[in-house]
Design an enzyme around this catalytic site. Structure first.
Site, PDB file in Angstrom:
ATOM      1  CG  HIS A  50      60.238  19.211 -31.436  1.00 45.16           C
ATOM      2  ND1 HIS A  50      60.672  20.107 -32.369  1.00 45.16           N
ATOM      3  CD2 HIS A  50      59.880  18.108 -32.124  1.00 45.16           C
ATOM      4  CE1 HIS A  50      60.577  19.579 -33.582  1.00 45.16           C
ATOM      5  NE2 HIS A  50      60.083  18.354 -33.452  1.00 45.16           N
ATOM      6  CE1 TYR A  73      60.396  29.031 -32.034  1.00 43.84           C
ATOM      7  CE2 TYR A  73      59.113  30.929 -32.752  1.00 43.84           C
ATOM      8  CZ  TYR A  73      59.161  29.644 -32.252  1.00 43.84           C
ATOM      9  OH  TYR A  73      58.000  28.977 -31.963  1.00 43.84           O
ATOM     10  N   PRO A 113      51.775  34.901 -33.672  1.00 42.51           N
ATOM     11  CG  PRO A 113      52.232  34.342 -35.888  1.00 42.51           C
ATOM     12  CD  PRO A 113      51.655  35.426 -35.039  1.00 42.51           C
ATOM     13  CE  LYS A 125      53.123  29.679 -24.906  1.00 41.46           C
ATOM     14  NZ  LYS A 125      53.574  28.318 -25.183  1.00 41.46           N
ATOM     15  CE1 TYR A 179      58.177  28.286 -28.617  1.00 39.76           C
ATOM     16  CE2 TYR A 179      58.331  25.946 -28.133  1.00 39.76           C
ATOM     17  CZ  TYR A 179      58.203  26.973 -29.045  1.00 39.76           C
ATOM     18  OH  TYR A 179      58.077  26.688 -30.395  1.00 39.76           O
TER      19      TYR A 179
HETATM   20  C1  PHB Z   1      54.286  26.505 -37.323  1.00 41.71           C
HETATM   21  O1  PHB Z   1      54.821  25.392 -37.358  1.00 41.71           O
HETATM   22  O2  PHB Z   1      53.462  26.850 -38.186  1.00 41.71           O
HETATM   23  C2  PHB Z   1      54.657  27.426 -36.227  1.00 41.71           C
HETATM   24  C3  PHB Z   1      55.521  26.988 -35.232  1.00 41.71           C
HETATM   25  C4  PHB Z   1      55.887  27.841 -34.226  1.00 41.71           C
HETATM   26  C5  PHB Z   1      55.392  29.116 -34.188  1.00 41.71           C
HETATM   27  C6  PHB Z   1      54.504  29.554 -35.155  1.00 41.71           C
HETATM   28  C7  PHB Z   1      54.140  28.714 -36.181  1.00 41.71           C
HETATM   29  O3  PHB Z   1      55.783  29.944 -33.184  1.00 41.71           O
END
Ligand code: PHB
Ligand code: APR
Length: 393
Positions: free
Chosen positions: A72, A201, A293, A297, A384
């Site tokens: 990505h 997000y 989450p 990280k 990130y």
């Molecule tokens: C996930 O795909 O479960 C996931 C992805 C990004 C995050 C947290 C969880 O920041």
């Protein structure tokens, strides 16, 4: 029983460390409390930094990730009804992340370990740690009703947040730092195509939402929920309606819904242990630290611990450099606190904190500022994709 490095816990930290040490000819035994099926039943995040990808390749367990994982080059942040892309690749001089589920990583590492014939003992009960302040630490555990003693040079505590290793550290030597957030994440896995090619997000007055994925046919979505919520309060229909209400209209329109194949609620926590070495015992990964989450990280931080301990152990056994083992905590903690900061910050700007309208306006201003400034976007992007690993020398 005897080994050089006794590893407690067969999550990604323990398995990755075991594999790397094995390839250097260093003997390890892994003790895991649960069964392999139980370990593989856990659904966790799926965004891998380059540092982790490189380490999995070094461990010779990357074949399936290299085939099935998706690179990505960016992700989006939504707020105030709009969507702003963070172009990771352009902002970091070419860096990207790999989307590949942690459950799959664990399976690949388990298969790699099984192929080496190195000893892993699953369903090891009542693991207890002794004599870490001497040159001859020892672990006792129960397998099939029999008490077994494992003698070793070092212990790697890779047994997660609830493990026995951190609890075995001398109380007068350990200090912990903690922040608990006043909400949880409700996660749903569904066999549906992801709503977009990249992760989204979203900050919304109703609460945070995240659109993620495992593959082109498997999606992972989350919504912020109350800590008091029960999974039975959330029918699939309620979940999809809530998710749609928190996404910009053009995104919500694209969402393909379907039956959930996994649904769970997780609390959010920031937690750090200092130091991470107690005599001959090292804490690694979730045993030493937890991040919320929001920045993806968790596994990536475990990875830099594994990298540091692996190289310190390798140089100790092969070059007699025992000084590096003494530096383990300091090297790890410098990177850990930076990732703790980023995860806390992402959590702070994206969630609804107690319906506080002042806070919500500040979040909008912060998101508008960061996403309109090259410097702001670069700050988000370089964290990130993952901050560099410190050399172990
Ligand atoms: C996930 O795909 O479960 C996931 C992805 C990004 C995050 C947290 C969880 O920041
Ligand atoms: N004895 C033996 N094994 C134990 C014990 C014990 N007393 N306590 C826990 N374990 C095992 C758990 O069953 C688990 O399989 O230790 C393992 C720890 O694995 P994880 O919790 O996955 O921790 P870690 O390997 O450090 O993984 C890093 O990245 O995305 C994050 O939190 C996520 O787990 C993830 C982490």
């Amino acid at each position: 029983m005897k080994t050089q490095v006794a590893i407690i816990g067969a999550g990604p930290s323990g398995l990755l460390l075991g594999q790397l040490l094995h390839l250097q000819g260093i003997d390890t035994v892994i003790l895991e409390a649960k069964s392999p099926e139980y370990v593989l039943g856990r659904i966790r995040a799926g965004v891998l930094e380059q540092g982790f990808v490189d380490l999995l390749r070094e461990a010779k367990a990357s074949a399936r990730m290299d085939m099935e994982g998706h690179v990505h080059e960016g992700f989006s942040m939504c707020f105030d009804g709009r969507q702003q892309r963070v172009d990771l690749k352009a902002l970091t001089g070419g860096k990207t992340v790999m989307v590949y589920g942690q459950t799959e990583v664990t399976k690949d590492l388990m298969d790699a370990r099984a192929a080496t014939g190195a000893t892993s003992i699953y369903e090891a009960e009542n693991v207890q740690i002794y004599d870490i302040d001497t040159e001859h630490p020892r672990i006792s555990f129960i397998k099939n009703g029999e008490v077994i003693q494992l003698h070793c040079d070092y212990i790697a505590g890779c047994d997660g947040f609830h493990g026995v290793s951190r609890q075995s550290a001398p109380k007068d030597q350990i200090k912990t730092f903690e922040r608990v957030y006043p909400f949880g994440w409700l996660g749903v896995l569904s066999r549906t195509p992801p709503v977009a090619d990249e992760l989204i997000y979203a900050n919304h007055p109703r609460g945070f939402a995240l659109c993620s994925m495992r593959s082109s046919t498997l999606s992972r979505y989350y919504v912020q929920c109350a800590l008091t919520d029960n999974i039975d309060d959330w029918s699939d229909e309620r979940f999809w309606d809530e998710l749609k209400s928190r996404l910009p209209e053009n995104v919500a329109k694209q969402l393909v819904t379907g039956p959930s194949i996994e649904k769970s609620i997780a609390p959010l926590r920031s937690f750090v242990t200092e130091p991470m070495k107690f005599g001959r015992m090292f804490l690694v990964g979730d045993a030493a630290h937890i991040v919320p989450p929001t920045g993806a990280k968790g596994l990536n931080l475990a990875s830099s611990d594994v990298y540091t301990l692996y190289h310190a152990m390798r140089k100790h056994y092969q070059e007699g450099r025992s000084d590096l083992l003494e530096k383990y905590s300091d090297i790890c903690l410098r990177r850990i606190w930076k990732a703790e900061r980023f995860s806390w910050w992402m959590t702070s700007i994206l969630h609804n904190f107690d319906d506080d309208e002042f806070n919500h306006r500040i979040q909008q201003a912060e998101l508008a500022y960061y996403t309109s400034s090259e410097a702001g976007l670069t700050t988000i992007a370089e964290n990130y994709v993952g901050l560099p690993y410190e050399a172990v020398e």
